[in-house]
Write an enzyme that holds these catalytic residues in place. Structure first.
Site, short mmCIF file in Angstrom:
data_model
loop_
_atom_site.label_atom_id
_atom_site.label_comp_id
_atom_site.label_asym_id
_atom_site.label_seq_id
_atom_site.Cartn_x
_atom_site.Cartn_y
_atom_site.Cartn_z
N HIS A 172 -8.70 -1.09 -3.78
CA HIS A 172 -9.29 0.00 -4.59
C HIS A 172 -9.73 -0.49 -5.97
O HIS A 172 -9.18 -1.46 -6.51
CB HIS A 172 -8.36 1.22 -4.69
N ASP A 184 -9.58 6.22 -14.96
CA ASP A 184 -8.91 7.13 -14.03
C ASP A 184 -7.66 7.72 -14.66
O ASP A 184 -7.22 7.26 -15.73
CB ASP A 184 -8.59 6.41 -12.70
N GLU A 228 -10.14 4.86 -3.46
CA GLU A 228 -9.34 4.33 -2.35
C GLU A 228 -10.25 3.98 -1.16
O GLU A 228 -11.42 4.40 -1.13
CB GLU A 228 -8.33 5.41 -1.92
N ASN A 239 -4.89 -2.65 -1.84
CA ASN A 239 -5.72 -2.19 -0.71
C ASN A 239 -7.22 -2.26 -1.03
O ASN A 239 -8.05 -1.67 -0.34
CB ASN A 239 -5.33 -0.77 -0.29
C1 GLP Z 1 -4.22 1.06 -10.49
C2 GLP Z 1 -5.49 1.50 -11.24
C3 GLP Z 1 -6.56 0.47 -11.13
C4 GLP Z 1 -5.94 -0.90 -11.33
C5 GLP Z 1 -5.09 -1.23 -10.13
C6 GLP Z 1 -4.33 -2.54 -10.26
O1 GLP Z 1 -3.85 1.96 -9.52
N1 GLP Z 1 -6.01 2.76 -10.78
O2 GLP Z 1 -7.56 0.73 -12.10
O3 GLP Z 1 -6.95 -1.87 -11.40
O4 GLP Z 1 -4.29 -0.15 -9.76
O5 GLP Z 1 -3.15 -2.40 -10.99
P1 GLP Z 1 -2.22 -3.64 -11.33
O6 GLP Z 1 -2.95 -4.44 -12.30
O7 GLP Z 1 -0.97 -3.02 -11.90
O8 GLP Z 1 -1.97 -4.35 -10.06
#
Ligand code: GLP
Length: 247
Positions: free
Chosen positions: A140, A69, A145, A138
């Site tokens: 995702h 992403d 989302e 949340n």
């Molecule tokens: C981000 C990314 C995800 C990631 C998630 C968790 O927004 N789009 O691919 O897995 O959030 O992030 P973190 O590891 O910083 O909690």
């Protein structure tokens, strides 16, 4: 088949396990296609991967790597972009050949074409063999989302306040953080042959519980993984704290 859940006493063991999986898949298939996420959770995994890569001279010369992403409007030079994150934390340190790296371009002028071409690139690679995921608070996965259809493909999405607040902080996210992003779809993710999701910390416990113990629903995008037959969930004790059935 239900996701396999592994709860680690020592969080550093998660990185070792994840990297062993990459090594073993790479040994079976040198032209492996891997999907890699960004986020704080995976930084220790990438540190371990760089260490093992250098130590054992892992061969990534044929491997195809796809990021999942990207924020719309950010260029790869901007520190908040996911391309910058992956380059800094993994690719530049691991000297993985640039031709093997694929990024969704948040600065693309034609977003629809960018998404279609990304799907094509994944298809041309023979699909993703090994997909790594994190999970948002949340629920995702990538930037899918809550409400994202389970058959969704690579596309533009609007980020929730919760996601922006987690990634940029509460105040900054209200005014300045990117509001939209590109993401591979849940359908794209589910076509991967093998999926490994990593979650650590108390703040992920609720999403982890919903992903695994509620009926699969678009309310929790990660619950789509219940419908895949090769999913492994790697958790530390904090992220697993609310699970009823620990295995
Ligand atoms: C981000 C990314 C995800 C990631 C998630 C968790 O927004 N789009 O691919 O897995 O959030 O992030 P973190 O590891 O910083 O909690």
């Amino acid at each position: 088949m239900k996701p396999k859940i592994i709860i680690f006493e020592d969080p550093s063991e998660i990185s070792k396990y994840a990297v062993e999986q990459i090594e073993s898949e790479l040994n079976k298939k040198p032209n492996l296609a891997i999907g890699l996420p960004t986020g704080k959770t995976v930084i220790p995994v990438y540190n371990e991967l760089v260490r093992v890569y250098k130590d054992k001279k892992l061969n990534f010369s044929k491997t195809k790597i796809f990021d999942l992403d990207e924020y719309i409007g950010l260029s790869p030079e901007q520190k908040d972009s996911f391309e910058y994150f992956l380059n800094k934390n993994l690719f530049k340190r691991g000297k993985i050949p640039e031709k093997n790296l694929h990024f969704l371009k948040g600065s693309a002028i034609n977003i629809t074409r960018e998404c279609e071409e990304y799907e094509e690139k994944i298809k041309k690679a023979g699909g993703i063999d090994l997909m790594f995921l994190g999970i948002g608070v949340n629920g995702h996965i990538a930037f899918n989302e809550p409400g994202s259809p389970f058959d969704s493909r690579t596309r533009e999405v609007i980020l929730t306040y919760q996601t922006k607040a987690s990634n940029f902080g509460k105040i900054f996210s209200l005014f300045k953080s990117p509001k939209r992003a590109l993401t591979i779809g849940i359908g794209t993710i589910l076509e991967s042959k093998k999926i490994i999701l990593i979650a650590t910390g108390n703040h992920k416990a609720k999403a982890v519980k919903e992903m695994l113990e509620s009926p699969a629903s678009t309310k929790c995008p990660a619950s789509a993984l219940q419908n895949h037959d090769d999913v492994t969930i790697l958790l530390d004790k904090k992220a697993a704290a609310l699970l009823k059935k620990k295995s």
